[in-house]
Design an enzyme around this catalytic site. Sequence first.
Site, PDB file in Angstrom:
ATOM      1  N   ALA A   1       0.824  -1.207   0.000  1.00 44.67           N
ATOM      2  CA  ALA A   1       0.000   0.000   0.000  1.00 44.67           C
ATOM      3  C   ALA A   1       0.860   1.261   0.000  1.00 44.67           C
ATOM      4  O   ALA A   1       0.563   2.232  -0.705  1.00 44.67           O
ATOM      5  CB  ALA A   1      -0.938  -0.014   1.207  1.00 44.67           C
ATOM      6  N   TYR A   2       1.920   1.236   0.774  1.00 43.92           N
ATOM      7  CA  TYR A   2       2.828   2.392   0.818  1.00 43.92           C
ATOM      8  C   TYR A   2       3.431   2.652  -0.561  1.00 43.92           C
ATOM      9  O   TYR A   2       3.476   3.800  -1.031  1.00 43.92           O
ATOM     10  CB  TYR A   2       3.925   2.132   1.843  1.00 43.92           C
ATOM     11  CG  TYR A   2       4.992   3.195   1.884  1.00 43.92           C
ATOM     12  CD1 TYR A   2       4.742   4.437   2.472  1.00 43.92           C
ATOM     13  CD2 TYR A   2       6.267   2.962   1.354  1.00 43.92           C
ATOM     14  CE1 TYR A   2       5.728   5.409   2.516  1.00 43.92           C
ATOM     15  CE2 TYR A   2       7.251   3.934   1.401  1.00 43.92           C
ATOM     16  CZ  TYR A   2       6.982   5.155   1.982  1.00 43.92           C
ATOM     17  OH  TYR A   2       7.955   6.122   2.023  1.00 43.92           O
ATOM     18  N   SER A   3       3.888   1.609  -1.213  1.00 44.71           N
ATOM     19  CA  SER A   3       4.490   1.755  -2.535  1.00 44.71           C
ATOM     20  C   SER A   3       3.477   2.293  -3.546  1.00 44.71           C
ATOM     21  O   SER A   3       3.812   3.142  -4.380  1.00 44.71           O
ATOM     22  CB  SER A   3       5.045   0.409  -3.005  1.00 44.71           C
ATOM     23  OG  SER A   3       6.006  -0.086  -2.107  1.00 44.71           O
TER      24      SER A   3
END
Length: 266
Positions: A150-152
């Site tokens: 999700a961060y990426s």
Amino acid sequence: MRLKDKVVLITGGYTGIGKAIAKRCVQEGAKVVVNGLEEEIGLALVKELGADTAAHITTDITEEVAPQLLVEKAISKFGKLNAVVNNAAYIASSNITSTEVPFIKRMLAVNSIAPLMIIQAALPHLSAVRGCVLNIGSINAWGGEPDLLAYSMSKGALMTMTRNLGDSLFRENGVRVNQINPGWVLTEKEILNKKEQGMKADWYKDIPDIFAPAQRIFTPEEIAAACLYWLSDECGPVSSQVMDLEQFPMIGRNLPKNWEGSHKKK
């Protein structure tokens, strides 16, 4: 002084990379408005930087009113706004199995949507002075790690926004938009996170070559130094660009000779 008389708004500016950017901007002649979530830390930073050159505003940037409040703080305190540094970030692990809707919504809200809304609120003032935006992304924007899904994704969205606005806003408003993608940085929070994950207290003194050919990772001050070019007039007409700040190439990397063998043994 490379930023003399400029006013810079920095989100996530109370600690880590944001704090280092704020300190370097002041050293180079700028006035800064820093944002964060812990009031006491913000007050301490303003005291350190000087009340005549720094102001703070403690607020969650995902709140609907936050972008306007941030911009109004800069205008009311210093009379103008020359640059926005979208540095605030939500960093948390997730993968295809563990990523849930509320989690990824929060991730995108902090890392992708809020920066857009802050640029939108700041645009009239940036246009008036032909200012600029610097987005702080991550090398994970190029694909990321399995447990940073999700961060990426959120940093990938930020990078696309930078490319898009860097073209359209510069053509229409004279506002440059660029981005830096730092690699692994030794912030206070990163030290704490790794300790909480069970690593030894001085884990950062023994980083494997695969992650750090230099035998160490970046300091916040090194990232801040790189930011000066993009925030200063030295940048000229450069816009819509993304610069990776990493120790190795993202494509065509030469892995250590023993890496493949050790990998197979695991």
